[in-house]
Design a protein around this motif. Structure first.
Motif, PDB file in Angstrom:
ATOM      1  N   ASP A 195       1.263  -1.215   0.311  1.00  0.00           N
ATOM      2  CA  ASP A 195       0.034   0.078  -0.401  1.00  0.00           C
ATOM      3  C   ASP A 195       0.658   1.329  -0.448  1.00  0.00           C
ATOM      4  OD1 ASP A 195      -2.032  -1.733  -0.663  1.00  0.00           O
ATOM      5  OD2 ASP A 195      -2.746  -1.453   2.112  1.00  0.00           O
ATOM      6  N   ILE A 196       0.166   2.387  -1.051  1.00  0.00           N
ATOM      7  CA  ILE A 196       1.193   3.334  -0.871  1.00  0.00           C
ATOM      8  C   ILE A 196       0.186   4.607   0.294  1.00  0.00           C
ATOM      9  CG2 ILE A 196       2.442   5.205  -2.156  1.00  0.00           C
ATOM     10  CD1 ILE A 196       1.905   3.179  -4.633  1.00  0.00           C
ATOM     11  N   GLN A 197       0.840   5.168   1.208  1.00  0.00           N
ATOM     12  CA  GLN A 197       0.168   5.491   2.412  1.00  0.00           C
ATOM     13  C   GLN A 197      -0.054   7.663   1.386  1.00  0.00           C
ATOM     14  OE1 GLN A 197      -1.930   4.492   4.758  1.00  0.00           O
ATOM     15  NE2 GLN A 197      -0.885   2.548   3.885  1.00  0.00           N
ATOM     16  N   ASP A 198       1.092   7.535   0.856  1.00  0.00           N
ATOM     17  CA  ASP A 198       0.880   9.168   0.074  1.00  0.00           C
ATOM     18  C   ASP A 198       2.050   8.859  -0.963  1.00  0.00           C
ATOM     19  OD1 ASP A 198       1.826  11.879  -0.417  1.00  0.00           O
ATOM     20  OD2 ASP A 198       0.407  11.758   1.687  1.00  0.00           O
ATOM     21  N   ALA A 199       1.487   9.194  -1.862  1.00  0.00           N
ATOM     22  CA  ALA A 199       1.484   9.543  -3.452  1.00  0.00           C
ATOM     23  C   ALA A 199       3.121   9.837  -3.135  1.00  0.00           C
ATOM     24  CB  ALA A 199       0.598  10.760  -4.250  1.00  0.00           C
ATOM     25  N   SER A 200       3.699  11.290  -2.838  1.00  0.00           N
ATOM     26  CA  SER A 200       5.112  11.489  -2.508  1.00  0.00           C
ATOM     27  C   SER A 200       5.583  10.550  -1.774  1.00  0.00           C
ATOM     28  CB  SER A 200       5.478  12.410  -1.522  1.00  0.00           C
ATOM     29  OG  SER A 200       5.298  12.231  -0.407  1.00  0.00           O
ATOM     30  N   LEU A 201       5.253   9.562  -1.392  1.00  0.00           N
ATOM     31  CA  LEU A 201       6.072   8.118  -1.146  1.00  0.00           C
ATOM     32  C   LEU A 201       6.617   6.781  -2.392  1.00  0.00           C
ATOM     33  CD1 LEU A 201       4.998   7.670   2.969  1.00  0.00           C
ATOM     34  CD2 LEU A 201       7.189   9.324   1.869  1.00  0.00           C
ATOM     35  N   TYR A 202       5.783   7.262  -3.584  1.00  0.00           N
ATOM     36  CA  TYR A 202       5.811   6.154  -4.655  1.00  0.00           C
ATOM     37  C   TYR A 202       7.095   4.987  -4.712  1.00  0.00           C
ATOM     38  CZ  TYR A 202       5.203   3.555  -9.430  1.00  0.00           C
ATOM     39  OH  TYR A 202       5.056   3.075 -10.071  1.00  0.00           O
ATOM     40  N   GLU A 203       8.026   5.711  -5.147  1.00  0.00           N
ATOM     41  CA  GLU A 203       9.635   5.432  -5.098  1.00  0.00           C
ATOM     42  C   GLU A 203       9.780   4.488  -3.979  1.00  0.00           C
ATOM     43  OE1 GLU A 203      13.262   6.275  -7.942  1.00  0.00           O
ATOM     44  OE2 GLU A 203      12.518   8.156  -7.204  1.00  0.00           O
ATOM     45  N   GLU A 204       9.941   5.143  -2.773  1.00  0.00           N
ATOM     46  CA  GLU A 204      10.398   4.177  -2.002  1.00  0.00           C
ATOM     47  C   GLU A 204       9.952   3.309  -1.577  1.00  0.00           C
ATOM     48  OE1 GLU A 204       9.956   5.454   2.763  1.00  0.00           O
ATOM     49  OE2 GLU A 204      10.170   6.993   1.573  1.00  0.00           O
ATOM     50  N   VAL A 205       7.890   3.152  -1.500  1.00  0.00           N
ATOM     51  CA  VAL A 205       7.726   2.072  -1.485  1.00  0.00           C
ATOM     52  C   VAL A 205       7.761   0.602  -2.550  1.00  0.00           C
ATOM     53  CG1 VAL A 205       4.953   0.930  -1.823  1.00  0.00           C
ATOM     54  CG2 VAL A 205       5.551   3.200  -0.375  1.00  0.00           C
ATOM     55  N   LEU A 206       8.186   0.882  -4.018  1.00  0.00           N
ATOM     56  CA  LEU A 206       8.454   0.570  -5.261  1.00  0.00           C
ATOM     57  C   LEU A 206      10.206  -0.054  -4.989  1.00  0.00           C
ATOM     58  CD1 LEU A 206       7.965   2.245  -8.905  1.00  0.00           C
ATOM     59  CD2 LEU A 206       6.422   0.041  -7.061  1.00  0.00           C
ATOM     60  N   GLU A 207      10.383   0.973  -3.862  1.00  0.00           N
ATOM     61  CA  GLU A 207      11.899  -0.038  -3.834  1.00  0.00           C
ATOM     62  C   GLU A 207      11.875  -0.960  -2.533  1.00  0.00           C
ATOM     63  OE1 GLU A 207      15.888   2.818  -3.369  1.00  0.00           O
ATOM     64  OE2 GLU A 207      14.868   4.023  -4.692  1.00  0.00           O
ATOM     65  N   GLY A 208      11.258  -1.367  -2.333  1.00  0.00           N
ATOM     66  CA  GLY A 208      11.207  -1.731  -1.094  1.00  0.00           C
ATOM     67  C   GLY A 208      10.381  -3.475  -1.271  1.00  0.00           C
ATOM     68  N   GLN A 209      10.041  -3.000  -2.565  1.00  0.00           N
ATOM     69  CA  GLN A 209       9.533  -4.255  -3.068  1.00  0.00           C
ATOM     70  C   GLN A 209      10.095  -4.391  -4.247  1.00  0.00           C
ATOM     71  OE1 GLN A 209       7.330  -6.310  -1.688  1.00  0.00           O
ATOM     72  NE2 GLN A 209       7.021  -4.567  -0.137  1.00  0.00           N
ATOM     73  N   SER A 210      11.795  -4.552  -4.153  1.00  0.00           N
ATOM     74  CA  SER A 210      12.617  -4.348  -5.040  1.00  0.00           C
ATOM     75  C   SER A 210      11.773  -4.607  -6.431  1.00  0.00           C
ATOM     76  CB  SER A 210      12.814  -6.342  -5.231  1.00  0.00           C
ATOM     77  OG  SER A 210      13.209  -6.767  -3.846  1.00  0.00           O
ATOM     78  N   VAL A 211      11.840  -3.095  -6.333  1.00  0.00           N
ATOM     79  CA  VAL A 211      11.978  -2.566  -7.583  1.00  0.00           C
ATOM     80  C   VAL A 211      12.399  -0.764  -8.301  1.00  0.00           C
ATOM     81  CG1 VAL A 211      10.274  -1.487  -9.532  1.00  0.00           C
ATOM     82  CG2 VAL A 211       9.341  -3.658  -7.921  1.00  0.00           C
ATOM     83  N   ILE A 212      12.876  -1.097  -8.837  1.00  0.00           N
ATOM     84  CA  ILE A 212      13.576   0.333  -9.616  1.00  0.00           C
ATOM     85  C   ILE A 212      12.720   0.772 -10.457  1.00  0.00           C
ATOM     86  CG2 ILE A 212      16.110   1.731  -9.760  1.00  0.00           C
ATOM     87  CD1 ILE A 212      15.540  -0.376  -7.664  1.00  0.00           C
ATOM     88  N   GLY A 213      11.941   2.126 -10.196  1.00  0.00           N
ATOM     89  CA  GLY A 213      10.290   3.033 -11.804  1.00  0.00           C
ATOM     90  C   GLY A 213      11.568   3.452 -11.622  1.00  0.00           C
ATOM     91  N   SER A 214      12.631   4.019 -11.879  1.00  0.00           N
ATOM     92  CA  SER A 214      13.306   5.142 -12.218  1.00  0.00           C
ATOM     93  C   SER A 214      13.923   4.460 -13.385  1.00  0.00           C
ATOM     94  CB  SER A 214      14.064   6.260 -12.037  1.00  0.00           C
ATOM     95  OG  SER A 214      14.944   7.351 -12.200  1.00  0.00           O
ATOM     96  N   VAL A 215      13.785   4.658 -14.208  1.00  0.00           N
ATOM     97  CA  VAL A 215      14.427   4.162 -15.912  1.00  0.00           C
ATOM     98  C   VAL A 215      15.470   4.557 -15.928  1.00  0.00           C
ATOM     99  CG1 VAL A 215      14.400   4.908 -18.613  1.00  0.00           C
ATOM    100  CG2 VAL A 215      12.149   4.294 -17.134  1.00  0.00           C
ATOM    101  N   GLU A 216      15.881   5.940 -15.464  1.00  0.00           N
ATOM    102  CA  GLU A 216      16.893   6.459 -15.330  1.00  0.00           C
ATOM    103  C   GLU A 216      18.105   5.370 -14.416  1.00  0.00           C
ATOM    104  OE1 GLU A 216      14.657   8.107 -15.479  1.00  0.00           O
ATOM    105  OE2 GLU A 216      14.676   9.018 -17.896  1.00  0.00           O
TER     106      GLU A 216
END
Length: 694
Positions: A195-216
């Protein structure tokens, strides 16, 4: 609660080639949507992996700004009747705008007064407007779409989840029974739902689930890992940028690993080895610091470093099977002779209405021979051209090219050398496919360039003859790319051959062979227009303004290299103040010459010195002008033409062109027509928007 908005679209794995364009579309369409919706916003960040496309928008305002708008109504004469009272039109307008009659005022527009009112529009809350964002997701375009289950929506891949948050608050909307929420999906094997509690935490939540969301960031991680491996092993990786981008879009959490293969496979041509590794397995080949290909490779795993050795061993087994196949193909292809392989082309259909590949080769041989003749090549080069054209397609029947289509031409060159063909001929077999992509290298050898042009011309003329003409994004035979390749090759070689000569030559062969074709006039018109559009595109890419492009192509393309040089000269002259009198003189001549009916100029009919002087100057400049054009000196040619400017101005100052005496008039018009025809050989100057600063 932050003022950050997040939209994430979760899908089944997207093809890597879809992702770059999709995320670019999502970012630009998001920006356009926010501006169109009048929602204040700050930075837009984009994220993309094979399973998700997302945008995060910061500093989003909580409502649209309020507006004061001016609304225009009927003209005053319609708004007020003869008694000075408001008409129904004026009353209806004010009510329609939510205003009273007393709010009306008049404003003059282009000499007429119109009713106006100023109204206040209160901005809508952002929270409410964001629910309409789903149309951005639905507007994304993909190279291929699919349906799933019983849904009507066509999309690149099935939609599995959506996240839409305004700070902590979920933005509700639905697409094909998938409803927005705050729950995203982590890495398929290393992560879980989160769950993403706040939109600003998106990248942090993804990394916690072993996903690097930034293409660069993901790409930089891969690059750093490859560089580290390279330094550790003392290797030199072949870091192909396209492969790096593709691998980056195949993983969510990258980990580089290395593997090896048996040295015996190094006996296979390295192009085949590299193709097996790069195109089929997405591996990075390895060279020594001296540039020699080594029996190693580097891959990128979609996961962490756990059990990475097992991953490497598994990939080694897969690659070994691939290389075993390549080794077998290479050995088998060397059996028999080139002539035996050529005989198989007679059984391979090139195009149903245009015959077999053997038929196509015959046409390429004929066209190549004629071009070699035009270029006045020596006998040895002509024979090399003939042989190269005869065997340019023999590798299409080899097992290696059948398996690795990317190697057509490359393997042809390799095998030709093994079969004892001349080096020039072998090189031409490879080069005749060039340029292989937009802005790619053109053939370096004369023989390769001739066969390349002949092959591409045959494809284009044959296709257009039977009605296969590119439309919109549809160009299944790559005719646009091939025509650009012809023009680029002609530019580099600078041959004294016009594009129209080449088109007409190949079209003539088709008519002689009685191949299926539309009417001669239709095909000729389509061919010339097709190449003209491509030439215009290349000239614009070279920085030539559209009006100059139209001017130099007004009489056809001619010799493309020369036409391009003329265009460059005219671009420089259009802002040259000293050229203004020349441009005015020549332009005036061209416009008047349109009224001329061609008759031979008779100096005995001249009535003043200005006519005689212009005629004498024209007689003197005409041969010098054409000699300069022949010698590829467009600036000199235009300078020679410029010498006519003064006598032209003098002629117009002292001569009435449209004289009452018909013979005198026609004589004067014919003089102007002769000058105009010379100018038109350079360009139609009347089409240029001159930009001198006066």
């Amino acid at each position: 609660m932050s003022n950050t908005v997040l939209f994430e679209l979760g899908v089944e794995e997207l093809p890597a080639r879809f992702i770059d364009d999709a995320i670019e579309q999502l970012t630009s369409k998001t920006e356009a949507w926010f501006k169109e919706s009048r929602i204040p916003f700050g930075e837009i960040r984009s994220f993309a992996t094979p399973r998700r496309l997302a945008v995060q928008i910061s500093d989003v305002g909580d409502k649209q700004p309020d507006l004061e708008e001016e609304a225009k109504g009927p003209a005053k004469k319609i708004a007020i009747d003869e008694n000075g009272d408001w008409t129904k039109a004026a009353i209806g307008f004010s009510k329609g705008q939510g205003k009273e009659i007393d709010d009306i005022y008049f404003k003059e527009i282009k000499g007429t007064e119109y009713v106006h009112v100023t109204k206040f529009v209160e901005g809508e809350p952002t929270e409410q407007l964001l629910q309409n964002f789903k149309k951005v997701f639905l507007s994304l375009n993909f190279p291929k779409n699919m349906r799933w289950a019983s849904y009507e929506l066509k999309y690149a891949r099935p939609i599995r989840w959506m996240v839409a948050l305004y700070g902590e608050q979920v933005i509700p909307f639905n697409i094909e029974n998938v409803t927005t929420g705050r729950t995203t999906q982590g890495h398929r094997f290393l992560g879980d739902e989160a769950d993403i509690q706040d939109a600003s935490l998106y990248e942090e939540v993804l990394e916690g689930q072993s996903v690097i969301g930034s293409v660069e960031r993901r790409k930089q991680m891969i690059h750093d890992q490859l560089t580290s491996l390279q330094e550790e092993k003392g290797w030199s990786l072949i870091l192909d940028e396209d492969l790096l981008n593709e691998v980056n879009q195949l993983v969510e959490y990258p980990t580089a690993f290395s593997g090896s293969f048996n040295e015996e496979f190094l006996d296979i041509p390295e192009e085949a080895l590299i193709t097996s590794m790069k195109e089929h397995q997405r591996y990075f080949p390895v060279r020594s610091t001296k540039g020699e290909l080594l029996p190693h490779f580097v891959g990128v795993r979609n996961g962490n470093a756990e059990h990475i050795d097992n991953v490497a061993r598994g990939n080694e087994k897969v690659l070994k099977a691939r290389l075993k196949d390549a080794q077998f193909f290479y050995e088998e292809d060397q059996k028999g002779t080139i002539d035996q392989k050529l005989s198989k082309l007679k059984r391979m259909v090139y195009q149903e209405e245009l015959g077999t590949l053997a038929d196509k080769v015959e046409r390429v041989v004929a066209v190549s021979g004629k071009v070699a003749e035009w270029l006045e090549l020596d006998e040895n080069t002509r024979q090399q051209t003939k042989r190269a054209a005869e065997i340019c397609k023999f590798d299409l029947v080899t097992q290696m090219v059948d398996e690795f289509t990317e190697l057509q031409g490359v393997m042809g060159e390799k095998y030709a050398r093994l079969f004892g063909e001349d080096d020039v001929v072998a090189t031409a077999i490879n080069e005749h496919y060039m340029p292989r992509q937009a802005n790619g290298a053109v053939p370096s050898t004369t023989v390769g360039a001739i066969v390349s042009i002949a092959d591409k011309l045959d494809t284009i003329v044959g296709s257009i003859s039977i009605g296969i003409i590119p439309t919109g994004s549809q160009d299944p035979y790559g005719l646009r790319r091939q025509s650009l390749g012809i023009l680029q090759t002609l530019k580099e070689k600078g041959w004294n051959i016009s594009v129209e000569q080449l088109i007409d030559l190949v079209h003539h062969f088709y008519r002689e062979l009685n191949l299926p074709t539309r009417t001669h006039e239709e095909v000729e018109e389509d061919l010339h227009e097709f190449f003209k559009v491509r030439a215009a595109y290349l000239l614009r890419e070279d920085g030539i303004d559209p009006d100059v492009v139209e001017a130099v192509l007004s009489n056809g393309i001619g010799r493309y290299a020369s036409t391009r040089d003329k265009a460059k000269v005219l671009v420089s002259k259009r802002t040259d103040e000293s050229f203004k009198p020349v441009q005015e003189a020549l332009g005036r001549v061209m416009k008047l010459a349109e009224k001329a009916s061609q008759v031979e100029v008779d100096p005995a009919l001249f009535e003043n010195d200005s006519e005689s002087k212009l005629y004498d100057m024209y007689q003197m400049t005409h041969p010098a002008y054409h000699e300069a054009l022949k010698e590829e000196q467009p600036e000199e040619a235009l300078t020679v033409l410029s010498s006519l400017a003064s006598p032209i101005h003098d002629f117009f100052d002292h001569t009435m062109v449209m004289a009452e005496d018909e013979k005198v008039k026609n004589n004067r018009l014919s003089l102007l027509k002769g000058i105009s025809e010379d100018v038109r050989v350079f360009a139609d100057l009347t089409k240029i928007e001159w930009k001198q600063q006066f």
